[in-house]
Design a protein around this motif. Structure first.
Motif, PDB file in Angstrom:
ATOM      1  N   LEU A  22     -87.167 -17.990 -13.170  1.00 29.08           N
ATOM      2  CA  LEU A  22     -85.777 -18.394 -13.364  1.00 29.08           C
ATOM      3  C   LEU A  22     -84.836 -17.651 -12.414  1.00 29.08           C
ATOM      4  N   VAL A  23     -85.108 -16.384 -12.188  1.00 31.43           N
ATOM      5  CA  VAL A  23     -84.276 -15.604 -11.262  1.00 31.43           C
ATOM      6  C   VAL A  23     -84.415 -16.146  -9.850  1.00 31.43           C
ATOM      7  N   VAL A  24     -85.646 -16.358  -9.405  1.00 29.35           N
ATOM      8  CA  VAL A  24     -85.855 -16.819  -8.030  1.00 29.35           C
ATOM      9  C   VAL A  24     -85.270 -18.212  -7.821  1.00 29.35           C
ATOM     10  N   VAL A  25     -85.584 -19.133  -8.705  1.00 32.00           N
ATOM     11  CA  VAL A  25     -85.094 -20.510  -8.542  1.00 32.00           C
ATOM     12  C   VAL A  25     -83.579 -20.573  -8.712  1.00 32.00           C
ATOM     13  N   GLY A  26     -83.052 -19.869  -9.690  1.00 31.08           N
ATOM     14  CA  GLY A  26     -81.608 -19.891  -9.929  1.00 31.08           C
ATOM     15  C   GLY A  26     -80.810 -19.309  -8.777  1.00 31.08           C
ATOM     16  N   PHE A  27     -81.221 -18.146  -8.297  1.00 33.19           N
ATOM     17  CA  PHE A  27     -80.488 -17.530  -7.199  1.00 33.19           C
ATOM     18  C   PHE A  27     -80.683 -18.290  -5.885  1.00 33.19           C
ATOM     19  N   TYR A  28     -81.854 -18.898  -5.691  1.00 27.07           N
ATOM     20  CA  TYR A  28     -82.059 -19.687  -4.481  1.00 27.07           C
ATOM     21  C   TYR A  28     -81.154 -20.920  -4.493  1.00 27.07           C
ATOM     22  N   ALA A  29     -81.066 -21.590  -5.644  1.00 27.08           N
ATOM     23  CA  ALA A  29     -80.191 -22.763  -5.749  1.00 27.08           C
ATOM     24  C   ALA A  29     -78.730 -22.368  -5.557  1.00 27.08           C
ATOM     25  N   LEU A  30     -78.328 -21.271  -6.166  1.00 33.19           N
ATOM     26  CA  LEU A  30     -76.951 -20.802  -6.001  1.00 33.19           C
ATOM     27  C   LEU A  30     -76.687 -20.409  -4.545  1.00 33.19           C
ATOM     28  N   GLY A  31     -77.665 -19.780  -3.908  1.00 37.12           N
ATOM     29  CA  GLY A  31     -77.515 -19.410  -2.508  1.00 37.12           C
ATOM     30  C   GLY A  31     -77.367 -20.630  -1.606  1.00 37.12           C
ATOM     31  N   LEU A  32     -78.158 -21.673  -1.859  1.00 35.91           N
ATOM     32  CA  LEU A  32     -78.010 -22.898  -1.076  1.00 35.91           C
ATOM     33  C   LEU A  32     -76.649 -23.528  -1.294  1.00 35.91           C
ATOM     34  N   ARG A  33     -76.200 -23.538  -2.533  1.00 33.34           N
ATOM     35  CA  ARG A  33     -74.891 -24.121  -2.839  1.00 33.34           C
ATOM     36  C   ARG A  33     -73.782 -23.357  -2.109  1.00 33.34           C
ATOM     37  N   LEU A  34     -73.842 -22.041  -2.140  1.00 36.94           N
ATOM     38  CA  LEU A  34     -72.833 -21.238  -1.450  1.00 36.94           C
ATOM     39  C   LEU A  34     -72.945 -21.386   0.069  1.00 36.94           C
ATOM     40  N   LEU A  35     -74.155 -21.556   0.559  1.00 32.71           N
ATOM     41  CA  LEU A  35     -74.343 -21.751   1.993  1.00 32.71           C
ATOM     42  C   LEU A  35     -73.681 -23.047   2.457  1.00 32.71           C
TER      43      LEU A  35
END
Length: 110
Positions: A22-35
């Motif tokens: 959940l940490v990896v997928v959640g932060f990766y999705a949030l990182g893509l969104r912010l990118l």
């Protein structure tokens, strides 16, 4: 001798795997969104395989790159907000990398 299953250890591993994923997928999705919000939409040219059912043409690749550039120009964020979004994206990707590295270290040293 009867086999013994340590159910508490099983539950601990299960919970750790769920939290880690959940940490990896959640932060990766949030990182893509912010990118994307920061104006740096990742455009990756599709690979062409010899056995591919659908082959992406150069026209489709140019169209996708043009759409990404248009979306970056239409961003309502100020330059400072874009920089903040990019910093947040890189921080999210760092959290992902640290979570994966921590998981690997737990496997190696346990």
């Amino acid at each position: 001798m009867t086999p013994f299953i340590d159910w508490l250890a099983f539950v601990q591993v299960f919970v750790a795997a769920m939290v880690g994923s959940l940490v990896v997928v959640g932060f990766y999705a949030l990182g893509l969104r912010l990118l994307v919000r920061g104006g740096r939409a990742p455009v990756v040219a599709p690979a062409e395989f010899t056995d591919a059912i659908t082959v992406v043409s150069e026209k489709d690749v140019r169209r996708a790159a043009k759409a990404a550039a248009k979306a970056a120009r239409k961003s309502p964020l100020t330059e400072g907000a874009k920089r903040l979004a990019l910093a947040g994206a890189y921080a999210c990707f760092t959290v992902c990398a640290l979570a994966v590295l921590g998981g690997i270290l737990l496997i190696v040293y346990r």
